[in-house]
Scaffold this active site. Structure first.
Site, PDB file in Angstrom:
ATOM      1  N   HIS A   1      53.467  66.903  52.644  1.00 20.44           N
ATOM      2  CA  HIS A   1      52.873  66.612  53.949  1.00 20.44           C
ATOM      3  C   HIS A   1      53.321  67.688  54.926  1.00 20.44           C
ATOM      4  CE1 HIS A   1      50.824  64.246  56.878  1.00 20.44           C
ATOM      5  NE2 HIS A   1      51.919  63.951  57.562  1.00 20.44           N
TER       6      HIS A   1
ATOM      7  N   GLU B   1      60.824  63.824  54.404  1.00 18.74           N
ATOM      8  CA  GLU B   1      60.057  64.032  53.179  1.00 18.74           C
ATOM      9  C   GLU B   1      60.910  64.691  52.106  1.00 18.74           C
ATOM     10  OE1 GLU B   1      55.723  65.714  51.642  1.00 18.74           O
ATOM     11  OE2 GLU B   1      56.451  66.312  53.631  1.00 18.74           O
TER      12      GLU B   1
ATOM     13  N   PHE C   1      50.536  58.434  61.059  1.00 24.97           N
ATOM     14  CA  PHE C   1      51.006  57.567  62.133  1.00 24.97           C
ATOM     15  C   PHE C   1      50.596  56.131  61.830  1.00 24.97           C
ATOM     16  CE2 PHE C   1      51.098  60.797  65.904  1.00 24.97           C
ATOM     17  CZ  PHE C   1      52.192  61.409  65.337  1.00 24.97           C
TER      18      PHE C   1
ATOM     19  N   HIS D   1      47.640  71.328  60.943  1.00 27.70           N
ATOM     20  CA  HIS D   1      47.534  69.932  60.508  1.00 27.70           C
ATOM     21  C   HIS D   1      46.132  69.427  60.846  1.00 27.70           C
ATOM     22  CE1 HIS D   1      48.267  65.939  59.472  1.00 27.70           C
ATOM     23  NE2 HIS D   1      49.366  65.669  60.160  1.00 27.70           N
TER      24      HIS D   1
END
Length: 420
Positions: A310, A321, A406, A347
């Site tokens: 990610h 992560e 989120f 992103h």
């Protein structure tokens, strides 16, 4: 999806991408392997006065080269990107409207988006405020709703099977591909067009993420701003684009003589139940999603070669992560390449996992892994092999793709190299 011998296997037979570093799969992949950044000062609107004034925008995208001008006027930018990537995926698979499985309900579309047509929403809110309700576009609602990408692609190709959208923030595209694969493995469909699309470089989005202090403020160094796993990271750089793939039941794909690019072997999805935006310190939900995807694929940690992380370049995500990867893979975590292509594309929110899934296909297919650029200062909490030295030449038998959104949405995919 291959761990149960009674379940149907899922082949990936077509891929399409539009990204900040290329207008199709080939150009995007070449740019990624070369370490090209798509970041720059925002041109879509005047960002003077915004805390963040940089983004990964798509240059030279002309929707009129792919769809009619009438369609382009009635499509939000995120939908334009979805249609172009979807068309490329179908061409890549050697398919058209007349060559799909019978009956029409055997084929479907599942396209994720975090915010859908937010540029259309902004524009019509402004029109409402300035000119009144009678001037709001009659196309506002169908241009804005996130599910319209799946709807339009189903109309375009006559896909009358499962048809809907996933909206799970930054995990949307990954959830879409995983759920589409499940439809095939469980017999609901023979073919699915699946992925994600996003075009959120807009004033309200930039202002909102800026208010959260989630984005990098390296406005004087756009191309160096996205720096996943580097100690100097200060937030993500937003991007736009679409990634879509054609998934088919394996035996059907073989029977029609399709070129099978890779196998979609595993999918895992979990929730953090922790916080609006922050990952839990132990990244337990991410761990569970990774374990679920590996178990679904029927592979062990030792069989994994690449993790498309990610890797957002935010202070909280990258070490969390890294801890999750080490907890799941053990010592093998130090033997895999853990790369973040967000260092180059930015992103892409709801489209991020989808384009990164396509990148996993390309890594399995070519034996090449893109680098993670913009490394200058080691972070003791991020101590894995992030391919900081450039593209890696390596046989990739299996790749894991991580997406964490989120709201605590976690989704992971396992892609496996295919040999006839």
């Amino acid at each position: 999806m291959a761990s149960d011998p009674g379940r149907r296997r899922v082949a990936i037979t077509g891929v399409g991408m539009v990204t900040p570093v290329g207008l199709d799969v080939e150009s995007s992949w070449d740019a990624l392997l070369s370490g090209v950044s798509g970041a720059r000062t925002i041109t879509r609107f005047d960002a003077e006065g915004y805390a963040t004034r940089i983004a990964c925008e798509i240059d030279d995208f002309d929707p009129g080269a792919h769809i009619s001008r009438k369609e382009a006027r009635r499509y939000d930018r995120f939908l334009q990107l979805a249609v172009v990537a979807g068309d490329e995926a179908m061409r890549s698979a050697g398919l058209g409207r007349s060559s799909l499985p019978a009956p029409p309900t055997a084929s479907g579309a599942l396209i994720g988006s975090g915010v859908g047509g937010i540029a259309t929403l902004e524009a019509n809110c402004s029109i409402l405020a300035r000119r009144g309700p009678s001037r709001v576009s009659p196309f506002f609602i169908p241009m804005f709703i996130p599910d319209i990408a799946a709807g339009v692609l189903s109309i375009r190709y006559g896909l009358k099977g499962p048809n809907y959208a996933t909206v799970s923030a930054c995990a949307s595209g990954t959830h879409a591909i995983g759920q589409a694969a499940r439809h095939i493995s469980h017999g609901d469909a023979e073919l699915m067009l699946a992925g994600g699309a996003e075009a959120a470089v807009t004033p309200i989005t930039i202002a909102g993420f800026g208010a959260m202090r989630a984005m990098s403020r390296r406005n004087d160094d756009p191309k160096g701003a996205s720096r996943p796993f580097d100690a100097g990271r200060d937030g993500f750089v937003i991007g736009e684009g679409a990634g879509i793939m054609v998934l088919e039941e394996m035996d059907r794909a073989r029977a029609r003589g399709a070129e099978i690019l890779a196998e979609l072997a595993g999918y895992g999805a979990t929730g953090d139940a922790y916080h609006f935006t922050a990952p839990p310190p132990d990244a337990e939900g991410a761990q569970d999603a990774m374990r679920a995807a590996l178990a679904d694929a029927g592979i062990s940690a030792d069989q994994l070669d690449y993790v498309n992380a990610h890797g957002t370049s935010t202070p909280a995500n990258d070490p969390a992560e890294t801890r999750a990867i080490k907890a799941v893979l053990g010592e093998r975590a130090y033997g895999v390449v853990v790369g973040s292509t967000k260092s180059m594309t930015g992103h892409l929110l709801g489209a991020a996992g989808a384009i990164e899934a396509v990148m996993c296909v390309m890594a399995c297919r070519t034996g090449r892994i893109p680098p993670t650029i913009n490394f200058s200062e080691p972070d003791p909490e991020c101590d894995l092999d992030y391919a900081h030295g450039g593209a890696v030449e390596r046989t990739v038998e299996a790749a894991l793709n991580n997406s964490f959104g989120f709201g605590g949405h976690n989704a992971c995919l396992v892609t496996r190299r295919y040999e006839d």
